[in-house]
Scaffold this active site. Sequence first.
Site, PDB file in Angstrom:
ATOM      1  N   ASP A  39      11.386 -31.208 -20.456  1.00  0.00           N
ATOM      2  CA  ASP A  39      10.955 -29.811 -20.552  1.00  0.00           C
ATOM      3  C   ASP A  39      11.324 -29.107 -19.249  1.00  0.00           C
ATOM      4  O   ASP A  39      10.478 -28.880 -18.386  1.00  0.00           O
ATOM      5  CB  ASP A  39       9.445 -29.776 -20.791  1.00  0.00           C
ATOM      6  CG  ASP A  39       8.954 -28.418 -21.266  1.00  0.00           C
ATOM      7  OD1 ASP A  39       9.795 -27.540 -21.527  1.00  0.00           O
ATOM      8  OD2 ASP A  39       7.729 -28.245 -21.386  1.00  0.00           O
ATOM      9  N   GLU A  64      15.871 -20.432 -26.392  1.00  0.00           N
ATOM     10  CA  GLU A  64      14.853 -19.548 -26.968  1.00  0.00           C
ATOM     11  C   GLU A  64      15.386 -18.159 -27.317  1.00  0.00           C
ATOM     12  O   GLU A  64      16.125 -17.550 -26.551  1.00  0.00           O
ATOM     13  CB  GLU A  64      13.707 -19.413 -25.949  1.00  0.00           C
ATOM     14  CG  GLU A  64      12.464 -18.802 -26.522  1.00  0.00           C
ATOM     15  CD  GLU A  64      11.212 -19.543 -26.091  1.00  0.00           C
ATOM     16  OE1 GLU A  64      10.123 -19.019 -26.341  1.00  0.00           O
ATOM     17  OE2 GLU A  64      11.305 -20.637 -25.511  1.00  0.00           O
ATOM     18  N   LYS A  90      14.838 -21.826 -30.503  1.00  0.00           N
ATOM     19  CA  LYS A  90      13.379 -21.747 -30.360  1.00  0.00           C
ATOM     20  C   LYS A  90      12.884 -20.371 -30.773  1.00  0.00           C
ATOM     21  O   LYS A  90      13.376 -19.352 -30.291  1.00  0.00           O
ATOM     22  CB  LYS A  90      12.976 -22.003 -28.900  1.00  0.00           C
ATOM     23  CG  LYS A  90      12.958 -23.460 -28.521  1.00  0.00           C
ATOM     24  CD  LYS A  90      12.631 -23.645 -27.059  1.00  0.00           C
ATOM     25  CE  LYS A  90      11.155 -23.788 -26.798  1.00  0.00           C
ATOM     26  NZ  LYS A  90      10.882 -24.141 -25.391  1.00  0.00           N
ATOM     27  N   THR A 143       8.053 -22.821 -31.583  1.00  0.00           N
ATOM     28  CA  THR A 143       7.320 -22.993 -30.333  1.00  0.00           C
ATOM     29  C   THR A 143       6.031 -22.170 -30.342  1.00  0.00           C
ATOM     30  O   THR A 143       5.757 -21.447 -31.297  1.00  0.00           O
ATOM     31  CB  THR A 143       8.235 -22.623 -29.138  1.00  0.00           C
ATOM     32  OG1 THR A 143       7.584 -22.986 -27.919  1.00  0.00           O
ATOM     33  CG2 THR A 143       8.573 -21.141 -29.115  1.00  0.00           C
ATOM     34  N   PHE A 178       1.478 -27.137 -28.632  1.00  0.00           N
ATOM     35  CA  PHE A 178       1.222 -27.059 -27.186  1.00  0.00           C
ATOM     36  C   PHE A 178      -0.114 -27.724 -26.823  1.00  0.00           C
ATOM     37  O   PHE A 178      -1.158 -27.081 -26.830  1.00  0.00           O
ATOM     38  CB  PHE A 178       1.210 -25.589 -26.751  1.00  0.00           C
ATOM     39  CG  PHE A 178       2.573 -25.014 -26.451  1.00  0.00           C
ATOM     40  CD1 PHE A 178       3.692 -25.437 -27.138  1.00  0.00           C
ATOM     41  CD2 PHE A 178       2.732 -24.032 -25.482  1.00  0.00           C
ATOM     42  CE1 PHE A 178       4.950 -24.911 -26.867  1.00  0.00           C
ATOM     43  CE2 PHE A 178       3.979 -23.494 -25.206  1.00  0.00           C
ATOM     44  CZ  PHE A 178       5.090 -23.935 -25.897  1.00  0.00           C
TER      45      PHE A 178
END
Length: 318
Positions: free
Chosen positions: A18, A96, A132, A156, A178
């Site tokens: 990440d 993203e 994403k 996400t 998350f």
Amino acid sequence: MTASKLDQLREMTTVVADTGDIEAVRRLKPVDCTTNPTLILKAVETPAYAHLVDEAIGWGKRQGSGEKAVHAVCDRLAVTFGTELSKIVPGRVSTEVDADLSFDTQASIEKARAIIAAYKERGVGKDRILIKVASTWEGLQAAKVLQGEGIDCNLTLLFALPQAVAAADAKAFLISPFVGRILDWHVKAGGGPYTAETDPGVVSVRSIYAYYKTYGIDTVVMGASFRNTGEIEALAGCDRLTIGPGLLDELAGATGELPRKLKPDAPGKAPEKLVLDEKAFRFAMNEDAMATEKLAEGIRGFVKDLRGLRKLVAERLG
């Protein structure tokens, strides 16, 4: 001699980095890596990557001026970093869609197509990229269209089962629940103390994993946003886990037995099956204060860093 906990984890889970830090990815050797506006902003501010930024700025100056040029350079930077990362990892790189498009289905679809086209120009095929998209209703509908076009998506900012169910309905390739941010909310609300087993983020991911495996859903579950190695160990065996360099280093330095906690053939008790249209999805999210607040906060945070990146680019473009 016992293998490190990171090596043991790799035996049962696909480990994803990440980070947008190219050197960290080279050192840690994950299968995949994932970036977001916060990580790209951090990487852009690192002197080691000045040459990548300079290239994008030089290109941007030839595109004209104004907001359009700034946005184009930011997109180029995301794809530049993604391309460099794709040379190191054998698997996928997540890139993203702009967080300020989180409530615009059509604009998200168009941005995703543009990202894939930009990667193609650099010789990176769509089979190496995950797009994403935030797990808003609009983001989920964008993912449904993109998946239909063969563009794999990573949903996400996912905090609750209704988002996971809607992602499965959209045939999303992957979801990123998350973990740490769920814990943050409960701690702030006065909950705890929590162990790794009672951590609300861990419990949430285990529940989603059980739902997917029980009902034969192919969407990959990738736990994200970890606060400590205990959360990671409690999800050993999850399809994928995306972990920051600091925690990857901790796991690499830790020894001792790492038992498998999640098993596809024995996933535990699954929640009842949900059927969700837009109204049911929005109502379920509204009933969940944590998911509603963390989704909104997450989008605001990514937008803030995206604006920070755009400001930095605008200054450099002069």
